[in-house]
Write a protein that holds these residues in place. Sequence first.
Motif, PDB file in Angstrom:
ATOM      1  N   ILE A   1     -17.734  27.539  14.237  1.00  0.00           N
ATOM      2  CA  ILE A   1     -18.776  28.730  14.578  1.00  0.00           C
ATOM      3  C   ILE A   1     -19.096  29.414  13.336  1.00  0.00           C
ATOM      4  CG2 ILE A   1     -18.686  30.727  15.892  1.00  0.00           C
ATOM      5  CD1 ILE A   1     -16.798  29.476  17.938  1.00  0.00           C
ATOM      6  N   THR A   2     -18.354  29.602  12.532  1.00  0.00           N
ATOM      7  CA  THR A   2     -18.849  30.377  11.299  1.00  0.00           C
ATOM      8  C   THR A   2     -19.679  29.608  10.491  1.00  0.00           C
ATOM      9  OG1 THR A   2     -16.394  31.586  11.267  1.00  0.00           O
ATOM     10  CG2 THR A   2     -17.764  31.750   9.371  1.00  0.00           C
ATOM     11  N   THR A   3     -19.481  28.372  10.320  1.00  0.00           N
ATOM     12  CA  THR A   3     -20.282  27.618   9.049  1.00  0.00           C
ATOM     13  C   THR A   3     -21.517  27.057  10.019  1.00  0.00           C
ATOM     14  OG1 THR A   3     -18.857  25.735   9.650  1.00  0.00           O
ATOM     15  CG2 THR A   3     -18.265  27.048   7.964  1.00  0.00           C
ATOM     16  N   LEU A   4     -21.554  26.629  11.282  1.00  0.00           N
ATOM     17  CA  LEU A   4     -22.668  26.018  11.948  1.00  0.00           C
ATOM     18  C   LEU A   4     -22.973  26.581  12.948  1.00  0.00           C
ATOM     19  CD1 LEU A   4     -21.205  22.401  12.253  1.00  0.00           C
ATOM     20  CD2 LEU A   4     -22.422  23.212  10.375  1.00  0.00           C
ATOM     21  N   GLY A   5     -22.530  28.028  13.265  1.00  0.00           N
ATOM     22  CA  GLY A   5     -22.946  28.604  14.442  1.00  0.00           C
ATOM     23  C   GLY A   5     -22.991  27.907  15.633  1.00  0.00           C
ATOM     24  N   TRP A   6     -22.082  26.921  15.720  1.00  0.00           N
ATOM     25  CA  TRP A   6     -21.905  26.264  17.347  1.00  0.00           C
ATOM     26  C   TRP A   6     -21.248  27.022  18.092  1.00  0.00           C
ATOM     27  CZ3 TRP A   6     -18.822  21.329  18.207  1.00  0.00           C
ATOM     28  CH2 TRP A   6     -19.251  20.820  19.627  1.00  0.00           C
ATOM     29  N   GLN A   7     -21.777  27.649  19.128  1.00  0.00           N
ATOM     30  CA  GLN A   7     -20.806  28.479  19.784  1.00  0.00           C
ATOM     31  C   GLN A   7     -20.205  27.579  20.895  1.00  0.00           C
ATOM     32  OE1 GLN A   7     -20.103  31.791  19.706  1.00  0.00           O
ATOM     33  NE2 GLN A   7     -21.707  32.018  17.901  1.00  0.00           N
ATOM     34  N   ARG A   8     -20.687  26.508  21.273  1.00  0.00           N
ATOM     35  CA  ARG A   8     -19.877  25.708  22.205  1.00  0.00           C
ATOM     36  C   ARG A   8     -18.684  24.824  21.833  1.00  0.00           C
ATOM     37  NH1 ARG A   8     -25.226  25.484  24.345  1.00  0.00           N
ATOM     38  NH2 ARG A   8     -25.331  25.748  26.403  1.00  0.00           N
ATOM     39  N   ALA A   9     -18.610  24.950  20.550  1.00  0.00           N
ATOM     40  CA  ALA A   9     -17.303  24.630  19.767  1.00  0.00           C
ATOM     41  C   ALA A   9     -16.035  25.364  20.562  1.00  0.00           C
ATOM     42  CB  ALA A   9     -17.432  24.774  18.297  1.00  0.00           C
ATOM     43  N   ASP A  10     -16.292  26.534  20.857  1.00  0.00           N
ATOM     44  CA  ASP A  10     -15.071  27.078  21.374  1.00  0.00           C
ATOM     45  C   ASP A  10     -14.676  26.662  22.660  1.00  0.00           C
ATOM     46  OD1 ASP A  10     -13.168  29.892  21.674  1.00  0.00           O
ATOM     47  OD2 ASP A  10     -14.557  30.344  23.261  1.00  0.00           O
ATOM     48  N   ALA A  11     -15.880  26.382  23.701  1.00  0.00           N
ATOM     49  CA  ALA A  11     -15.477  25.750  25.090  1.00  0.00           C
ATOM     50  C   ALA A  11     -14.987  24.261  24.659  1.00  0.00           C
ATOM     51  CB  ALA A  11     -16.936  25.498  25.625  1.00  0.00           C
TER      52      ALA A  11
ATOM     53  N   SER B   1     -12.339  25.451  15.704  1.00  0.00           N
ATOM     54  CA  SER B   1     -13.329  26.116  16.217  1.00  0.00           C
ATOM     55  C   SER B   1     -13.850  27.255  15.467  1.00  0.00           C
ATOM     56  CB  SER B   1     -12.897  26.683  17.793  1.00  0.00           C
ATOM     57  OG  SER B   1     -13.859  27.407  18.272  1.00  0.00           O
ATOM     58  N   ALA B   2     -13.080  28.066  15.127  1.00  0.00           N
ATOM     59  CA  ALA B   2     -13.412  29.268  14.150  1.00  0.00           C
ATOM     60  C   ALA B   2     -14.397  28.738  13.017  1.00  0.00           C
ATOM     61  CB  ALA B   2     -12.432  30.122  13.637  1.00  0.00           C
ATOM     62  N   VAL B   3     -13.989  27.776  12.486  1.00  0.00           N
ATOM     63  CA  VAL B   3     -14.693  27.309  11.258  1.00  0.00           C
ATOM     64  C   VAL B   3     -16.154  26.836  11.725  1.00  0.00           C
ATOM     65  CG1 VAL B   3     -14.813  25.471   9.401  1.00  0.00           C
ATOM     66  CG2 VAL B   3     -12.760  26.826  10.035  1.00  0.00           C
TER      67      VAL B   3
END
Length: 307
Positions: free
Chosen positions: A175-185, A171-173
């Motif tokens: 968010i950091t690389t693609l900016g996809w915040q929903r990855a966390d959910a 999830s962190a990767v």
Amino acid sequence: MSAEHSHDHTGGASVTRLLAAFAITATILVAEVVGALVTGSLALLVDAGHMLTDAGGLLMALAAARLMMRPPSARRTWGFARAEVLGAGAQATVLLGVGLFALVEGVRRLTGDAPPEVAGGLLLIFGVVGLLGNIAALLILAGGRDANLNLRAAFLEVAADALGSVAVIVSAVLITTLGWQRADAVVGILIALLIIPRAVAILQVAGSVLLEATPPGLDLSDVRSHIMGVEHVVDVHDLHASRIGTGMPVLTAHVVVEQGCFQDGHAPQMLDALQQCVAEHFDVSVEHSTFQLEPPSHSDHEHAHHP
């Protein structure tokens, strides 16, 4: 049965392993709580909740392992052998609750209009710290996970934690690389889906023991047939098998033997043969067996009984 004899043979090793795993888990818990507050990550918050459950579960497992080491008494003839089952069931129940909460909260965040901002870089650091700690705890518990249900439950919880930490890192990767915040959910939901089946599996095993189901791998029809094959045995009834705890199957039966066994003093040899039969012949070795030897004439005094 001597009051000094304990039915648990792994209690000391269990306590040592569980204590070390608890120390590591508690340290990771503190780190993940701080990380969740700093990053705002649901995945890390859920994993921290899972870690809190694990820390509490390991404490319960420790208490159960200590209780299992207590010797039997006149009041508790099996000691606290079943404490491991109660401890594992309690762990699994709380774990199931955490999994269901994570699933609902993850879906809510995933379908919301504006998912919370998550600091991907910090999330990655905390995910790696959690994974390293989980691996250390797994290595400690791995050698004893087959000893009893209590240790198995603890091992599965830490294993689920390790997978959760991997998911947090992914999830962190993203968010950091693609900016996809929903990855966390998404990761929060995946962690929940890892937790729930493991909790249900432990509850099923614990329930089986508490309901005194026949031990897995022991076929009572096969047991009955083999007992009937012992010389001088006429009939078998009231045959029951269950488990006091993991690795402690027990069996009881009324065995009708030829009248002459009581007249020529052959009954003690029959008892030895029957106990040896259930202890050595089957894949599940039943070392705690109780047989009531009866002459054929005793059937007139039998009340209604089980098969």
